[in-house]
Design an enzyme around this catalytic site. Structure first.
Site, PDB file in Angstrom:
ATOM      1  N   CYS A  79       0.884  -1.176   0.000  1.00  0.00           N
ATOM      2  CA  CYS A  79       0.000   0.000   0.000  1.00  0.00           C
ATOM      3  C   CYS A  79       0.915   1.217   0.000  1.00  0.00           C
ATOM      4  O   CYS A  79       1.128   1.850   1.033  1.00  0.00           O
ATOM      5  CB  CYS A  79      -0.923  -0.001   1.215  1.00  0.00           C
ATOM      6  SG  CYS A  79      -1.841  -1.538   1.459  1.00  0.00           S
ATOM      7  N   ALA A  80       1.495   1.516  -1.158  1.00  0.00           N
ATOM      8  CA  ALA A  80       2.744   2.269  -1.197  1.00  0.00           C
ATOM      9  C   ALA A  80       2.633   3.789  -1.165  1.00  0.00           C
ATOM     10  O   ALA A  80       3.578   4.454  -0.733  1.00  0.00           O
ATOM     11  CB  ALA A  80       3.542   1.858  -2.436  1.00  0.00           C
TER      12      ALA A  80
ATOM     13  N   LYS B 158       7.995   5.455   2.388  1.00  0.00           N
ATOM     14  CA  LYS B 158       8.591   4.204   2.874  1.00  0.00           C
ATOM     15  C   LYS B 158       9.163   3.398   1.709  1.00  0.00           C
ATOM     16  O   LYS B 158      10.181   2.714   1.856  1.00  0.00           O
ATOM     17  CB  LYS B 158       7.549   3.397   3.648  1.00  0.00           C
ATOM     18  CG  LYS B 158       7.039   4.090   4.913  1.00  0.00           C
ATOM     19  CD  LYS B 158       6.051   3.207   5.657  1.00  0.00           C
ATOM     20  CE  LYS B 158       5.470   3.912   6.885  1.00  0.00           C
ATOM     21  NZ  LYS B 158       4.535   4.998   6.516  1.00  0.00           N
TER      22      LYS B 158
ATOM     23  N   ASP C 192      -5.530  -3.476  -6.314  1.00  0.00           N
ATOM     24  CA  ASP C 192      -5.943  -3.782  -4.949  1.00  0.00           C
ATOM     25  C   ASP C 192      -5.102  -4.965  -4.499  1.00  0.00           C
ATOM     26  O   ASP C 192      -5.164  -6.048  -5.108  1.00  0.00           O
ATOM     27  CB  ASP C 192      -7.435  -4.125  -4.929  1.00  0.00           C
ATOM     28  CG  ASP C 192      -7.979  -4.357  -3.524  1.00  0.00           C
ATOM     29  OD1 ASP C 192      -7.202  -4.775  -2.644  1.00  0.00           O
ATOM     30  OD2 ASP C 192      -9.183  -4.139  -3.315  1.00  0.00           O
TER      31      ASP C 192
ATOM     32  N   CYS D  51      -0.766   3.746  11.133  1.00  0.00           N
ATOM     33  CA  CYS D  51      -0.558   5.025  11.818  1.00  0.00           C
ATOM     34  C   CYS D  51      -1.761   5.263  12.728  1.00  0.00           C
ATOM     35  O   CYS D  51      -2.354   6.334  12.755  1.00  0.00           O
ATOM     36  CB  CYS D  51      -0.361   6.173  10.829  1.00  0.00           C
ATOM     37  SG  CYS D  51      -1.653   6.359   9.586  1.00  0.00           S
TER      38      CYS D  51
END
Length: 416
Positions: A244-245, A250, A292, A364
Site C-alpha cells: 500500500c505504497a 517508505k 488492490d 498510523c
C-alpha cells in the site's frame, strides 16, 4: 479568513481537508508561501479546535446556521481568541465575508460575534464543562484513547492537538545523516539526529529551504515512519513488496537501504503517479502497479516475496494533528470496517510471502483493535506465523509526542 472558512465548510460537509487545500492552491498558483501558510494554519487550527468554537456557538445561536456561515463563525472565533487586540477588525472581516457569500445573514454574523465578545470571559467555563471541547476530540475517541494509552491518555490527546514536528531523512545513496546535519546547520536550520537516524528539526521550515531537496539528497518523513525500513531490513538481491505504497516515502526508504527488486502497489492511480515522481527526484526505481493488493490475480505473478511491507489503510488516529478533519469525520463504526479490511489484506499478502520471509505490519493508528488485537487474531488464523521482536518487544507501539506521530509495527516471519 474567507479561504480558510471555505476549507472548514468543506469538512463540515464531509470533505477531505488536504484534498480541498491542494485544489485551492492549484487554483491560486501565484499565492506566496506566506499566504498559503496563513490559509492552511487558520483552517487546520480551526478544525483542531472545532468543538471549542462549537460550544461557544451553541450558547449564542438559536438554530444551526448554513454550513458556510457556521464555518465562517468558527474561523472568526478562533481569530478572536488568537488576536483579541484585533477584535473589531476580525468582526468586520467576518461580516464582509458573509456579505459576499450570504448577504441576508451578515447582520446575524455581526450580532453573534459581538455577543461572543461581550461574553468572552465565559468561554473557558463553557468549554471546560464539555469533555469534547476540553480535549478537542469526539467522546468515543477519548474513550478509546483512555483504554489504549492508560495513564498517559491525556498526553496522547494533547499531542493530537499540537502542531506536528518536522523530520527529514537523508538519502543513503546520496548523503548521510551527518552530512545532512552539517548542511542544515550551514543553512541556519537547527536539527538533531534521533535513534533511528531520522533528523528532527527544531522548527518546521518550508521544503524549499531544505538543502539538497531538489537534488534528491533529502526527503521529508515523520521520524516514526522512518522505523519501517529499519525494521523490515531488506537485503541486497531480495524481492520486496510494498503493498500500500502511496505516497512513496517508505518505498523510497526501502530502496535507499539496499539494492532490491521492489514492487510498489497502490489502489489509486493518481496516488501511484505520486510514487513515481518521488522516486524520480531521489534517483530511485521500482515497478509500480495500480491494483488492490487483496486481488492477487490482478497483480501477482506467483513468485514469492522475501519481505513485505504492509502499511495498511487505517483510522489514521496517530497522525490526526496533521489531518484534524479526521477526528470529526471518523465514526466509531469506521474502526470495525478498517479492522476487517486490514485482516483481508494480511490474509492475502501472507500467501505471497516466501517461507522464511518476513512481513512488517504497519498502521498510523493508536487504537488497539487495528494494532495488537489485529495481529493476535492473525496469528490465531495462521499457525505458520511467528512473531519477531523488533527493538526487543513483540511489537513497536509509538504514541504521538514531540518527536514523532503515532505508529504501530509488528514483524512476522513465515515459518519454513
Amino acid at each position: 479568513m474567507v479561504r480558510a472558512a471555505s476549507l472548514v465548510a468543506g469538512v463540515l460537509e464531509g470533505g477531505n481537508l488536504t484534498d480541498a487545500f491542494e485544489r485551492l492552491m492549484a487554483a491560486h498558483p501565484a499565492w506566496s508561501d506566506a499566504s498559503r501558510g496563513a490559509v492552511r494554519d487558520l483552517a487546520w487550527s480551526t478544525l483542531r479546535d472545532y468543538r471549542h468554537g462549537d460550544v461557544v456557538l451553541d450558547r449564542l445561536l438559536r438554530s444551526p446556521p448554513p454550513t458556510v456561515i457556521h464555518a465562517l463563525l468558527l474561523v472568526a472565533l478562533l481569530r478572536l481568541r488568537q488576536r483579541p487586540e484585533q477584535a473589531h477588525t476580525v468582526v468586520d472581516q467576518a461580516v464582509q465575508a458573509a456579505a459576499v457569500s450570504m448577504p441576508a445573514l451578515k447582520n446575524m454574523v455581526n450580532g453573534v460575534l459581538r455577543n461572543a465578545l461581550r461574553q468572552q470571559a465565559k468561554w473557558a467555563q463553557w468549554t471546560q464543562a464539555d469533555e469534547e471541547a476540553r480535549h478537542g476530540f469526539p467522546a468515543w475517541w477519548i474513550a478509546r484513547v483512555r483504554t489504549t494509552a492508560g495513564e498517559g491518555w491525556e498526553a496522547v490527546l494533547a499531542s493530537g492537538n499540537e502542531r506536528p514536528p518536522m523530520a527529514v531523512r537523508a538519502n543513503a545513496r546520496r548523503s548521510t545523516p551527518d552530512k545532512m546535519l552539517a548542511e542544515l546547520d550551514a543553512a541556519g536550520i537547527a536539527a538533531r539526529r534521533l535513534e533511528n537516524d531520522a533528523i528532527l528539526l527544531d522548527h518546521p521550515v518550508a521544503v524549499a529551504r531544505l538543502p539538497g531537496f531538489a537534488e534528491g539528497r533529502v526527503s521529508v518523513q515523520d521520524a516514526g515512519a522512518q522505523w519501517a525500513a529499519r525494521l523490515l531490513a531488506p537485503q541486497a538481491g531480495e524481492r520486496v513488496l510494498d503493498a500500500c505504497a502511496a505516497p512513496g516515502g517508505k518505498t523510497a526508504h526501502l530502496l535507499e537501504s539496499a539494492d532490491i527488486e521492489l514492487l510498489a502497489l497502490e489502489l489509486d492511480a493518481g496516488r501511484a503517479e505520486r510514487i513515481g515522481r518521488n522516486l524520480a527526484r531521489l534517483g530511485l526505481g521500482a515497478q509500480i502497479k495500480v491494483a488492490d493488493c487483496r486481488q492477487l490475480s490482478r497483480w501477482w505473478d506467483g513468485r514469492p516475496f522475501d519481505r513485505i511491507l504492509a502499511d495498511v489503510p487505517c483510522s489514521a488516529s496517530g497522525v490526526v494533528r496533521r489531518h484534524p478533519d479526521i477526528k470529526w469525520l471518523r465514526r466509531e463504526t469506521d474502526i470495525v470496517q478498517f479492522a476487517a479490511q486490514q485482516a483481508e489484506i494480511l490474509d492475502a499478502l501472507w500467501q505471497t510471502l516466501a517461507p522464511g520471509g518476513t512481513m512488517l505490519y504497519v498502521t498510523c493508528s493508536v487504537f488497539d483493535e487495528e494494532n495488537a488485537e489485529q495481529i493476535a487474531r492473525f496469528c490465531t488464523r495462521h499457525a505458520d506465523a511467528e512473531r519477531l521482536a523488533p527493538c526487543g518487544h513483540p511489537d513497536l507501539k509509538l504514541l504521538p509526542n514531540a518527536e514523532h506521530d503515532g505508529f504501530y509495527y509488528a514483524l512476522l516471519r513465515k515459518q519454513a
